[in-house]
Design a protein around this motif. Structure first.
Motif, PDB file in Angstrom:
ATOM      1  N   PRO A 161       0.808  -1.229   0.000  1.00  0.00           N
ATOM      2  CA  PRO A 161       0.000   0.000   0.000  1.00  0.00           C
ATOM      3  C   PRO A 161       0.840   1.277   0.000  1.00  0.00           C
ATOM      4  CG  PRO A 161       0.180  -0.810   2.234  1.00  0.00           C
ATOM      5  CD  PRO A 161       0.925  -1.794   1.377  1.00  0.00           C
ATOM      6  N   PHE A 162       2.174   1.149   0.175  1.00  0.00           N
ATOM      7  CA  PHE A 162       2.975   2.344   0.411  1.00  0.00           C
ATOM      8  C   PHE A 162       3.452   3.025  -0.878  1.00  0.00           C
ATOM      9  CE2 PHE A 162       3.374  -0.068   4.412  1.00  0.00           C
ATOM     10  CZ  PHE A 162       2.805   0.878   5.253  1.00  0.00           C
ATOM     11  N   ASP A 163       2.897   2.607  -2.011  1.00  0.00           N
ATOM     12  CA  ASP A 163       3.090   3.391  -3.236  1.00  0.00           C
ATOM     13  C   ASP A 163       2.161   4.593  -3.254  1.00  0.00           C
ATOM     14  OD1 ASP A 163       0.783   1.894  -3.496  1.00  0.00           O
ATOM     15  OD2 ASP A 163       1.138   1.321  -5.580  1.00  0.00           O
ATOM     16  N   ASN A 164       1.339   4.735  -2.226  1.00  0.00           N
ATOM     17  CA  ASN A 164       0.389   5.849  -2.086  1.00  0.00           C
ATOM     18  C   ASN A 164       1.018   6.925  -1.189  1.00  0.00           C
ATOM     19  OD1 ASN A 164      -1.811   7.479  -0.939  1.00  0.00           O
ATOM     20  ND2 ASN A 164      -3.188   6.006  -1.925  1.00  0.00           N
ATOM     21  N   LYS A 165       1.277   8.103  -1.771  1.00  0.00           N
ATOM     22  CA  LYS A 165       1.954   9.167  -1.018  1.00  0.00           C
ATOM     23  C   LYS A 165       1.139   9.618   0.181  1.00  0.00           C
ATOM     24  CE  LYS A 165       2.194  13.541  -2.378  1.00  0.00           C
ATOM     25  NZ  LYS A 165       2.583  14.792  -3.094  1.00  0.00           N
ATOM     26  N   ASN A 166      -0.169   9.691   0.057  1.00  0.00           N
ATOM     27  CA  ASN A 166      -0.991  10.134   1.184  1.00  0.00           C
ATOM     28  C   ASN A 166      -0.926   9.152   2.353  1.00  0.00           C
ATOM     29  OD1 ASN A 166      -2.041  12.660   0.298  1.00  0.00           O
ATOM     30  ND2 ASN A 166      -3.392  11.568  -1.123  1.00  0.00           N
ATOM     31  N   LEU A 167      -0.825   7.868   2.057  1.00  0.00           N
ATOM     32  CA  LEU A 167      -0.655   6.890   3.133  1.00  0.00           C
ATOM     33  C   LEU A 167       0.688   7.110   3.828  1.00  0.00           C
ATOM     34  CD1 LEU A 167      -1.361   4.399   4.799  1.00  0.00           C
ATOM     35  CD2 LEU A 167      -0.466   2.977   2.928  1.00  0.00           C
ATOM     36  N   ARG A 168       1.715   7.359   3.045  1.00  0.00           N
ATOM     37  CA  ARG A 168       3.037   7.588   3.639  1.00  0.00           C
ATOM     38  C   ARG A 168       3.022   8.835   4.525  1.00  0.00           C
ATOM     39  NH1 ARG A 168       4.730   6.536  -1.847  1.00  0.00           N
ATOM     40  NH2 ARG A 168       5.482   8.697  -2.042  1.00  0.00           N
ATOM     41  N   LEU A 169       2.312   9.869   4.085  1.00  0.00           N
ATOM     42  CA  LEU A 169       2.206  11.078   4.905  1.00  0.00           C
ATOM     43  C   LEU A 169       1.390  10.815   6.171  1.00  0.00           C
ATOM     44  CD1 LEU A 169       1.715  13.705   2.067  1.00  0.00           C
ATOM     45  CD2 LEU A 169       3.563  13.719   3.768  1.00  0.00           C
ATOM     46  N   ALA A 170       0.397   9.933   6.073  1.00  0.00           N
ATOM     47  CA  ALA A 170      -0.356   9.553   7.271  1.00  0.00           C
ATOM     48  C   ALA A 170       0.574   8.905   8.292  1.00  0.00           C
ATOM     49  CB  ALA A 170      -1.485   8.593   6.901  1.00  0.00           C
ATOM     50  N   VAL A 171       1.466   8.047   7.816  1.00  0.00           N
ATOM     51  CA  VAL A 171       2.443   7.406   8.705  1.00  0.00           C
ATOM     52  C   VAL A 171       3.387   8.455   9.293  1.00  0.00           C
ATOM     53  CG1 VAL A 171       4.377   5.791   8.792  1.00  0.00           C
ATOM     54  CG2 VAL A 171       2.301   5.184   7.527  1.00  0.00           C
ATOM     55  N   GLU A 172       3.822   9.387   8.460  1.00  0.00           N
ATOM     56  CA  GLU A 172       4.718  10.464   8.913  1.00  0.00           C
ATOM     57  C   GLU A 172       4.122  11.201  10.104  1.00  0.00           C
ATOM     58  OE1 GLU A 172       7.973  12.755   9.054  1.00  0.00           O
ATOM     59  OE2 GLU A 172       7.783  11.815   7.088  1.00  0.00           O
ATOM     60  N   TYR A 173       2.834  11.537  10.026  1.00  0.00           N
ATOM     61  CA  TYR A 173       2.185  12.310  11.084  1.00  0.00           C
ATOM     62  C   TYR A 173       1.770  11.452  12.275  1.00  0.00           C
ATOM     63  CZ  TYR A 173       2.068  16.758   8.605  1.00  0.00           C
ATOM     64  OH  TYR A 173       2.421  17.944   8.004  1.00  0.00           O
ATOM     65  N   ALA A 174       1.633  10.145  12.063  1.00  0.00           N
ATOM     66  CA  ALA A 174       1.145   9.281  13.143  1.00  0.00           C
ATOM     67  C   ALA A 174       2.232   8.848  14.109  1.00  0.00           C
ATOM     68  CB  ALA A 174       0.478   8.040  12.549  1.00  0.00           C
ATOM     69  N   ILE A 175       3.482   8.839  13.664  1.00  0.00           N
ATOM     70  CA  ILE A 175       4.547   8.272  14.489  1.00  0.00           C
ATOM     71  C   ILE A 175       4.809   9.133  15.726  1.00  0.00           C
ATOM     72  CG2 ILE A 175       6.994   7.682  14.583  1.00  0.00           C
ATOM     73  CD1 ILE A 175       5.298   5.721  13.006  1.00  0.00           C
ATOM     74  N   ASP A 176       4.777   8.480  16.870  1.00  0.00           N
ATOM     75  CA  ASP A 176       5.155   9.121  18.137  1.00  0.00           C
ATOM     76  C   ASP A 176       6.669   8.989  18.268  1.00  0.00           C
ATOM     77  OD1 ASP A 176       5.716   9.801  20.767  1.00  0.00           O
ATOM     78  OD2 ASP A 176       3.919   8.832  21.585  1.00  0.00           O
ATOM     79  N   LYS A 177       7.389  10.033  17.838  1.00  0.00           N
ATOM     80  CA  LYS A 177       8.852   9.960  17.839  1.00  0.00           C
ATOM     81  C   LYS A 177       9.430   9.975  19.250  1.00  0.00           C
ATOM     82  CE  LYS A 177       9.491  11.900  13.209  1.00  0.00           C
ATOM     83  NZ  LYS A 177      10.175  12.938  12.393  1.00  0.00           N
ATOM     84  N   GLN A 178       8.697  10.564  20.166  1.00  0.00           N
ATOM     85  CA  GLN A 178       9.170  10.546  21.548  1.00  0.00           C
ATOM     86  C   GLN A 178       9.145   9.122  22.099  1.00  0.00           C
ATOM     87  OE1 GLN A 178       6.857  12.632  24.680  1.00  0.00           O
ATOM     88  NE2 GLN A 178       8.752  13.747  25.081  1.00  0.00           N
ATOM     89  N   ALA A 179       8.115   8.361  21.745  1.00  0.00           N
ATOM     90  CA  ALA A 179       8.061   6.964  22.165  1.00  0.00           C
ATOM     91  C   ALA A 179       9.175   6.166  21.519  1.00  0.00           C
ATOM     92  CB  ALA A 179       6.700   6.363  21.804  1.00  0.00           C
ATOM     93  N   PHE A 180       9.438   6.448  20.253  1.00  0.00           N
ATOM     94  CA  PHE A 180      10.536   5.739  19.584  1.00  0.00           C
ATOM     95  C   PHE A 180      11.868   6.110  20.231  1.00  0.00           C
ATOM     96  CE2 PHE A 180      13.824   4.985  16.478  1.00  0.00           C
ATOM     97  CZ  PHE A 180      13.487   3.727  16.002  1.00  0.00           C
ATOM     98  N   GLN A 181      12.052   7.394  20.517  1.00  0.00           N
ATOM     99  CA  GLN A 181      13.277   7.840  21.191  1.00  0.00           C
ATOM    100  C   GLN A 181      13.463   7.102  22.510  1.00  0.00           C
ATOM    101  OE1 GLN A 181      13.174  11.669  23.179  1.00  0.00           O
ATOM    102  NE2 GLN A 181      15.111  12.272  22.218  1.00  0.00           N
ATOM    103  N   SER A 182      12.394   6.935  23.266  1.00  0.00           N
ATOM    104  CA  SER A 182      12.466   6.199  24.530  1.00  0.00           C
ATOM    105  C   SER A 182      12.857   4.749  24.305  1.00  0.00           C
ATOM    106  CB  SER A 182      11.128   6.272  25.269  1.00  0.00           C
ATOM    107  OG  SER A 182      10.843   7.597  25.674  1.00  0.00           O
TER     108      SER A 182
END
Length: 580
Positions: free
Chosen positions: A341-362
């Protein structure tokens, strides 16, 4: 432990943990401690632990994984490049063995100088030093370097640096010497045993840096073993392989024909280097914290386990044995742009905005061990200051993510998979939890670290998501964005650069334009602008800029982090304080 507690603990750690300077910065650490020029993190002394080593003894390297590649043609993974280049093979030029800004300087290695450009930097000539020999005493000749460069074109030997393919004036479809083909003088000339001349498609003013890569190490034709060459690369460096039991132990001993008079960079202090590849990261930390027996003479190949950080920083003796530099690398959530499904740019942007980077940093140890990334280029390649392209809150923006998901026609959600190493399980779970909030269900596949790159780099086995990273091969944006997003570097198997399989002809064209700029400042500005353009297509999500914490034993001396090889301990200068 909840994320809130973990993050709070990491913040406390950051206030006390002594860390070194960021790689590829334009400044170096002060001689008696100071700051790193803006991050507020304290630097320690000259960045070297334990003083000057003595000659002799056995250096033990504690690891939780085998090397994926020691073949110089295919060695393009940190910290394997550092290990291979400093111990087993030499290149035309190399980086000084020094912490901070001094370690960014190139010096002659096999070559007598840094190369002579002509024809507007489209032709580069190098002359070899006298007295260069392999582990059997046979001479190193210029054609051996040519042969290894030719090997880098071979589809049978995938995964290595692709600069030769990009730069050399090689014929289209050239498939390397394993297919019975040698390059002609239009690409590489070897007029005599000590001269090699490279002819490039376009001017490359920084080619003297390019030849620091293992592609430009010598491989004698008589020792060719194809894909098995990684099991015993024929040494041109200070050490040779005594035994190698893959996935268990590698033992190096001195190469008696290496002449230190020809090599001012590699000090080769230990008589022997033993790499134990059977350990867990927590066990490595425990052994080095205790520092008993042979572990006194040991260094970590594996980053300090986040759970062990409190044990280190609360003990002054152990804390003094921690080597930690910014890796100058960007960790990313990579999406396979080549298929649904990731050939869809809007889906990729949805992932970009959804990621909790603070949680990943932890998940990777908190602010003490990682900074949150807000663009692809690390701060060291953007003038020393981080650029925040989207301005997304560190915890994500779920409303915006859901809007993009709707625009992608996937409001009902979807399922996908992520492939990571066993050591990245906690990181993958942070990604999984973030995407679950917008009804993207992620199944986690864990593999041994030594095989993840080959699985993710194969078009047939690559999953929708993966956690990848990139480090510049030398201090230039030309070694970063083109490797990540130039569609012309994509291959079906052994894909190591453009892991997202992102294709945008306008991006490729702009990369070519920037590569032809002679003004360094103009090129830097153009790379930054292109970074933003690519971010708008969201082929990957920048997650963190990692720091690399490595413990050493109490009898280790000369340990410092290389500013080039992602903060790895520089094997050129590490050794023992005393030999028992």
């Amino acid at each position: 432990m909840t994320r809130r507690i973990h993050a709070g603990l990491a913040a406390a750690i950051a206030a006390t943990l002594t860390l070194g300077l960021a790689a590829c910065s334009s400044h170096e650490s002060s001689g008696d401690g100071g700051t790193d020029g803006g991050s507020g993190i304290t630097t320690a002394g000259d960045g070297i632990i334990g003083g000057t080593p003595v000659k002799g003894g056995t250096l033990h390297v504690l690891s939780n994984q085998d090397f994926s590649q020691l073949d110089p043609t295919r060695n393009w993974v940190e910290p394997e490049m550092d290990f291979g280049i400093r111990t087993l093979y030499r290149t035309l030029t190399t980086f000084k063995a020094a912490p901070g800004a001094q370690g960014l300087q190139i010096v002659p290695d096999l070559a007598t100088d840094l190369g002579t450009p002509s024809d507007g930097a489209k032709t580069w000539t190098f002359h070899l030093k006298d007295g260069l020999k392999y582990e059997d005493g046979s001479p190193i000749v210029a054609d051996d370097i040519k042969y290894n460069v030719e090997r880098s074109f071979s589809p049978d030997l995938p995964g290595g640096p692709n600069y030769a393919k990009q730069y050399l004036n090689a014929p289209a479809g050239y498939a390397g010497p394993l297919h019975g083909q040698r390059l002609g003088p239009e690409a590489i000339e070897v007029p005599d045993a000590k001269t090699i001349i490279f002819h490039l498609k376009r001017p490359v003013a920084e080619f003297g840096y390019t030849v620091t890569l293992p592609t430009f190490a010598p491989v004698p034709i008589a020792k060719e073993a194809g894909a098995n060459y990684s099991n015993h690369p024929f040494s041109s460096g200070p050490y040779k392989i005594q035994t190698y039991d893959r996935g268990k132990q590698l033992v190096l001993v001195r190469n008696p024909y290496w002449d230190p008079a020809t090599d001012p960079v590699r000090k080769a202090y230990p008589d022997k280097i033993v790499v134990d590849q059977t350990l867990g990261s927590a066990g490595i930390a425990d052994r080095l914290i205790a520092s008993q027996g042979d572990d006194q003479d040991a260094i970590a190949y594996t980053d300090l386990a986040p759970a062990k950080v409190p044990d280190v920083i609360t003990n002054p003796d152990v804390k003094s044995r921690l080597v930690s530099e910014n890796e100058n690398c960007t960790t990313m959530l990579t999406m396979d742009n080549s298929k649904p499904p990731f050939d869809n740019k809007n889906l990729r942007l949805a992932v970009e905005y959804a990621i909790d980077k603070q949680a990943f940093q932890s998940s990777v140890g908190g602010p003490a061990l990682a900074d949150i990334a807000t663009t692809y280029l690390p701060p060291e390649l953007t003038g020393g200051k981080a650029v925040d392209h989207f301005g997304i809150p560190v915890g994500g923006d779920l409303d915006k993510a859901k809007q993009y998901l709707a625009q992608a026609g996937m409001s009902g959600g979807l399922s996908t998979e992520i492939t990571v190493s066993t050591g990245q399980r906690q990181q993958a779970e942070a990604i999984q939890a973030s995407l679950k909030k917008i009804n993207i269900n992620v199944t986690i596949n864990t593999l041994d670290a030594s095989v993840v790159n080959s699985v993710v780099g194969d078009k047939k086995t690559q999953t929708g998501l993966a956690i990848t990273g990139w480090c510049p091969d030398y201090p230039s944006g030309a070694t970063f964005l083109p490797m990540l997003f130039d569609s012309r570097v994509i291959v079906d198997t052994g894909n190591q650069g453009n892991m997202s399989r992102f294709k945008d002809p306008s991006v490729d064209t702009e990369m070519d334009r920037i590569a032809g700029l002679s003004d360094v400042n103009a090129a830097n500005a153009a790379w930054l602008a292109l970074d933003g353009k690519i971010m708008d297509s969201a082929p990957t999500v920048p997650l963190t800029w990692q720091k690399k914490p490595l413990l050493v034993g109490t009898n280790i001396a000369g340990a410092s982090a290389s500013p080039i090889w992602s903060g790895q301990i520089d094997y050129a200068t590490v050794g023992l304080k005393s030999v028992k």
